[in-house]
Design an enzyme around this catalytic site. Structure first.
Site, PDB file in Angstrom:
ATOM      1  N   GLY A  12       0.792  -1.231   0.000  1.00  0.00           N
ATOM      2  CA  GLY A  12       0.000   0.000   0.000  1.00  0.00           C
ATOM      3  C   GLY A  12       0.821   1.277   0.000  1.00  0.00           C
ATOM      4  O   GLY A  12       0.349   2.320   0.463  1.00  0.00           O
ATOM      5  N   ASN A  14       1.497   3.025  -2.597  1.00  0.00           N
ATOM      6  CA  ASN A  14       0.780   3.971  -3.475  1.00  0.00           C
ATOM      7  C   ASN A  14      -0.447   4.543  -2.773  1.00  0.00           C
ATOM      8  O   ASN A  14      -0.766   5.718  -2.945  1.00  0.00           O
ATOM      9  CB  ASN A  14       0.402   3.305  -4.794  1.00  0.00           C
ATOM     10  CG  ASN A  14       1.589   3.242  -5.728  1.00  0.00           C
ATOM     11  OD1 ASN A  14       2.006   4.266  -6.282  1.00  0.00           O
ATOM     12  ND2 ASN A  14       2.178   2.060  -5.876  1.00  0.00           N
ATOM     13  N   MET A  90      -3.917  -6.841  -7.157  1.00  0.00           N
ATOM     14  CA  MET A  90      -3.415  -7.904  -8.019  1.00  0.00           C
ATOM     15  C   MET A  90      -4.534  -8.869  -8.449  1.00  0.00           C
ATOM     16  O   MET A  90      -4.290 -10.053  -8.668  1.00  0.00           O
ATOM     17  CB  MET A  90      -2.272  -8.655  -7.328  1.00  0.00           C
ATOM     18  CG  MET A  90      -1.109  -7.727  -6.953  1.00  0.00           C
ATOM     19  SD  MET A  90      -0.617  -6.569  -8.266  1.00  0.00           S
ATOM     20  CE  MET A  90       0.840  -7.387  -8.886  1.00  0.00           C
ATOM     21  N   ARG A  91      -5.730  -8.324  -8.604  1.00  0.00           N
ATOM     22  CA  ARG A  91      -6.854  -9.094  -9.140  1.00  0.00           C
ATOM     23  C   ARG A  91      -7.372  -8.352 -10.348  1.00  0.00           C
ATOM     24  O   ARG A  91      -7.286  -7.130 -10.412  1.00  0.00           O
ATOM     25  CB  ARG A  91      -7.987  -9.156  -8.115  1.00  0.00           C
ATOM     26  CG  ARG A  91      -7.656  -9.966  -6.917  1.00  0.00           C
ATOM     27  CD  ARG A  91      -8.362 -11.282  -7.005  1.00  0.00           C
ATOM     28  NE  ARG A  91      -7.932 -12.177  -5.966  1.00  0.00           N
ATOM     29  CZ  ARG A  91      -8.150 -13.490  -6.001  1.00  0.00           C
ATOM     30  NH1 ARG A  91      -8.791 -14.030  -7.017  1.00  0.00           N
ATOM     31  NH2 ARG A  91      -7.735 -14.266  -5.047  1.00  0.00           N
ATOM     32  N   ASN A 107      -5.840   2.440 -13.001  1.00  0.00           N
ATOM     33  CA  ASN A 107      -4.833   1.461 -12.560  1.00  0.00           C
ATOM     34  C   ASN A 107      -3.437   2.067 -12.674  1.00  0.00           C
ATOM     35  O   ASN A 107      -3.164   2.835 -13.599  1.00  0.00           O
ATOM     36  CB  ASN A 107      -4.921   0.209 -13.446  1.00  0.00           C
ATOM     37  CG  ASN A 107      -3.932  -0.868 -13.013  1.00  0.00           C
ATOM     38  OD1 ASN A 107      -3.744  -1.120 -11.825  1.00  0.00           O
ATOM     39  ND2 ASN A 107      -3.285  -1.506 -13.980  1.00  0.00           N
ATOM     40  N   HIS A 109       0.514   0.926 -13.219  1.00  0.00           N
ATOM     41  CA  HIS A 109       1.299  -0.231 -13.641  1.00  0.00           C
ATOM     42  C   HIS A 109       2.780   0.152 -13.669  1.00  0.00           C
ATOM     43  O   HIS A 109       3.138   1.217 -14.195  1.00  0.00           O
ATOM     44  CB  HIS A 109       0.837  -0.692 -15.030  1.00  0.00           C
ATOM     45  CG  HIS A 109       1.566  -1.913 -15.481  1.00  0.00           C
ATOM     46  ND1 HIS A 109       1.280  -3.164 -14.961  1.00  0.00           N
ATOM     47  CD2 HIS A 109       2.599  -2.079 -16.336  1.00  0.00           C
ATOM     48  CE1 HIS A 109       2.108  -4.048 -15.510  1.00  0.00           C
ATOM     49  NE2 HIS A 109       2.911  -3.420 -16.341  1.00  0.00           N
TER      50      HIS A 109
HETATM   51  C1  GAR Z   1       3.050  -1.157  -7.517  1.00  0.00           C
HETATM   52  O1  GAR Z   1       4.369  -1.139  -8.025  1.00  0.00           O
HETATM   53  C2  GAR Z   1       2.054  -1.235  -8.638  1.00  0.00           C
HETATM   54  O2  GAR Z   1       2.458  -0.533  -9.799  1.00  0.00           O
HETATM   55  C3  GAR Z   1       2.036  -2.710  -8.901  1.00  0.00           C
HETATM   56  O3  GAR Z   1       2.038  -3.283  -7.610  1.00  0.00           O
HETATM   57  C4  GAR Z   1       2.801  -2.451  -6.747  1.00  0.00           C
HETATM   58  C5  GAR Z   1       2.024  -2.224  -5.480  1.00  0.00           C
HETATM   59  O4  GAR Z   1       2.784  -1.574  -4.513  1.00  0.00           O
HETATM   60  N1  GAR Z   1       0.901  -3.100  -9.661  1.00  0.00           N
HETATM   61  C6  GAR Z   1       0.954  -4.006 -10.644  1.00  0.00           C
HETATM   62  O5  GAR Z   1       1.958  -4.620 -10.920  1.00  0.00           O
HETATM   63  C7  GAR Z   1      -0.358  -4.243 -11.377  1.00  0.00           C
HETATM   64  N2  GAR Z   1      -0.157  -5.012 -12.550  1.00  0.00           N
HETATM   65  P1  GAR Z   1       2.095  -0.900  -3.251  1.00  0.00           P
HETATM   66  O6  GAR Z   1       1.143  -1.947  -2.646  1.00  0.00           O
HETATM   67  O7  GAR Z   1       3.224  -0.595  -2.329  1.00  0.00           O
HETATM   68  O8  GAR Z   1       1.356   0.311  -3.716  1.00  0.00           O
END
Ligand code: GAR
Length: 203
Positions: A12, A14, A90-91, A107, A109
């Site tokens: 989390g 982000n 991640m769903r 989203n 990425h």
């Molecule tokens: C982030 O790097 C996000 O871009 C990625 O998961 C991470 C979550 O980090 N998302 C993906 O790869 C989606 N395909 P966080 O939980 O610390 O925000």
């Protein structure tokens, strides 16, 4: 002021960047609900610390993904969310949620889409030996990582990078780009044109 629902699955960071930006005034938004696909996601602790209501789903809740999406959409609507941010969720988000928040699911990425889609954007780019990768913020649609791109930020791969150091710079870039992009949305500057491309108006 826009009201956001945030979907998470992990640490989390982000989500934290969004919370920090709302608290500093850099982002004119309120996070009204955090939904986690994992009950032990650290992002839930961040939400609690910020006083944000949460909902956590267990693996069982996703046995039928459509039912899970209907439930999530209901809870987000009940909380008053206007936009949904997938912040490390991640769903796959399916039809019921995308329909309930049409062109309002965003989203982040960790690569420059359409390159390196999927669950391992940073590692896949690193393994491919690209010299430039980055971060993409886009509207989600029914196909994973293919929706209209709102904003991208490039990150150079340095000669002495390992996966960890590259990851650190990608994450730092995400934490700037995501709140900035959400602020553009909050200011009403982001639209999707007839060819499904994103247009941003600047003064
Ligand atoms: C982030 O790097 C996000 O871009 C990625 O998961 C991470 C979550 O980090 N998302 C993906 O790869 C989606 N395909 P966080 O939980 O610390 O925000």
């Amino acid at each position: 002021m826009i009201r956001l629902g945030v979907l998470i699955s992990g640490s989390g960071t982000n989500l934290q960047a969004i919370i920090d930006a709302t608290e500093s005034g850099a982002l004119d938004a309120e996070v009204v609900l955090v939904v986690s696909s994992k009950p032990n996601a650290y992002g839930l602790v961040r939400a609690h610390e910020a006083g944000i209501p949460t909902m956590a789903l267990t693996r069982d809740a996703y046995v039928d993904p459509t039912t899970a999406d209907v439930l999530i959409a209901q809870e987000l609507k009940a909380a008053g969310a206007q936009y949904v941010v997938m912040a490390g969720y991640m769903r796959k988000v399916g039809h019921p949620l995308l329909e309930a928040f049409k062109d309002r699911v965003i989203n982040i990425h960790p690569a420059l889409l359409p390159s390196f889609a999927g669950a391992h954007g940073i590692g896949d780019a690193f393994d491919a030996g690209v010299k430039l990768t980055g971060v993409t913020v886009h509207f989600a649609n029914e196909e994973y990582d293919t929706g209209p791109i709102i904003a991208q930020s490039a990150v150079e791969v340095a000669e002495d990078d390992d996966l960890q150091s590259l990851e650190a710079r990608i994450h730092a870039t995400e934490h700037v780009l995501l709140p900035q992009t959400l602020q553009l949305i909050a200011e009403g500057r982001v639209s999707i044109d007839a060819s499904r491309k994103v247009c941003i108006t600047y003064e």
